[in-house]
Design a protein around this motif. Structure first.
Motif, mmCIF file in Angstrom:
data_model
loop_
_atom_site.group_PDB
_atom_site.id
_atom_site.type_symbol
_atom_site.label_atom_id
_atom_site.label_comp_id
_atom_site.label_asym_id
_atom_site.label_seq_id
_atom_site.Cartn_x
_atom_site.Cartn_y
_atom_site.Cartn_z
ATOM 1 N N UNK A 56 0.862 -1.172 0.000
ATOM 2 C CA UNK A 56 0.000 0.000 0.000
ATOM 3 C C UNK A 56 0.899 1.222 0.000
ATOM 4 N N UNK A 57 0.334 2.347 -0.409
ATOM 5 C CA UNK A 57 1.116 3.571 -0.557
ATOM 6 C C UNK A 57 0.494 4.702 0.246
ATOM 7 N N UNK A 58 1.382 5.524 0.801
ATOM 8 C CA UNK A 58 0.987 6.739 1.499
ATOM 9 C C UNK A 58 1.584 7.894 0.708
ATOM 10 N N UNK A 92 11.854 5.847 9.464
ATOM 11 C CA UNK A 92 12.200 4.511 8.963
ATOM 12 C C UNK A 92 11.852 4.366 7.486
ATOM 13 N N UNK A 93 10.907 5.157 7.009
ATOM 14 C CA UNK A 93 10.527 5.090 5.598
ATOM 15 C C UNK A 93 11.688 5.484 4.692
ATOM 16 N N UNK A 94 12.608 6.276 5.201
ATOM 17 C CA UNK A 94 13.769 6.697 4.412
ATOM 18 C C UNK A 94 14.748 5.560 4.181
ATOM 19 N N UNK A 103 10.747 4.129 -1.417
ATOM 20 C CA UNK A 103 10.574 5.536 -1.741
ATOM 21 C C UNK A 103 10.256 5.642 -3.233
ATOM 22 N N UNK A 104 9.040 6.055 -3.568
ATOM 23 C CA UNK A 104 8.626 6.215 -4.962
ATOM 24 C C UNK A 104 8.513 7.697 -5.279
ATOM 25 N N UNK A 115 5.330 6.891 -0.283
ATOM 26 C CA UNK A 115 6.070 5.879 0.468
ATOM 27 C C UNK A 115 5.266 4.599 0.336
ATOM 28 N N UNK A 116 5.912 3.538 -0.064
ATOM 29 C CA UNK A 116 5.234 2.252 -0.223
ATOM 30 C C UNK A 116 5.709 1.301 0.865
#
Length: 139
Positions: A56-58, A92-94, A103-104, A115-116
Motif C-alpha cells: 500500500x502507498x501513502x 524509517x521510511x527513508x 521511496x517512490x 512511500x510504499x
C-alpha cells in the motif's frame, strides 16, 4: 471511513489504552496527523489484508515531512478483524535498504510521490519490531 476501518481505529485506541497510552484527536488541522500522543504525531493507516495483496502507498504530501515525532500507526486487518497495531517511526521510511519500505519519487507529477510499504510473510516478521508492545518506550 468504512466500518472495517472504523473498527480498526477503535481497536488501535483500545490497544493504546490497554498499554496506558493516552491518545487524543488532532485538533491542529495539520494534514497527515490523525492523533497525538503527547507531542508525538500519529498518522493512522488501516491495512486490510483481505483486499490488499502486497503493498500500500501513502502519498508523501499527505504524510508530510518525516521527523522524529511523526509515527505511522499501521493496523493489520485479517478476515475483517483488526489483529495487530504497528507503530512505525516515520524516519524509517527513508531506509530503502530493506525489503518493505520503498521511496517512490514521481518527478513529472510530484503530487503522486509516495512511500510504499510492502507486505509479505517475510516482511511481517520484520515488522514485528514495530509491534505496539515493542514501541511503547518510543511513545
Amino acid at each position: 471511513m468504512n466500518s472495517v476501518n472504523n473498527y480498526a481505529l477503535q481497536f488501535m485506541k483500545l490497544e493504546l489504552q490497554n498499554a496506558q497510552i493516552e491518545v487524543s484527536a488532532n485538533e491542529s488541522g495539520r494534514e497527515g496527523v490523525d492523533f497525538l500522543i503527547g507531542n508525538k504525531q500519529i498518522f493512522f493507516q488501516p491495512l486490510d489484508l483481505d483486499t490488499i495483496l502486497q503493498s500500500f502507498k501513502i502519498l508523501k504530501n499527505e504524510l508530510g515531512e518525516l521527523n522524529d515525532n511523526l509515527f505511522i500507526a499501521l493496523v493489520l486487518i485479517i478476515e475483517k478483524q483488526p489483529r495487530v497495531v504497528y507503530i512505525i517511526p516515520s524516519k524509517q521510511l527513508q531506509d530503502s535498504n530493506n525489503e518493505f519500505f520503498i521511496n517512490n519519487d514521481v518527478s513529472l507529477m510530484p503530487s503522486l510521490s509516495n512511500w510504499e510499504i510492502k507486505i509479505s510473510s517475510k516482511t511481517i516478521e520484520e515488522l514485528e519490531k514495530y509491534a505496539l508492545n515493542n514501541m511503547i518506550d518510543k511513545l
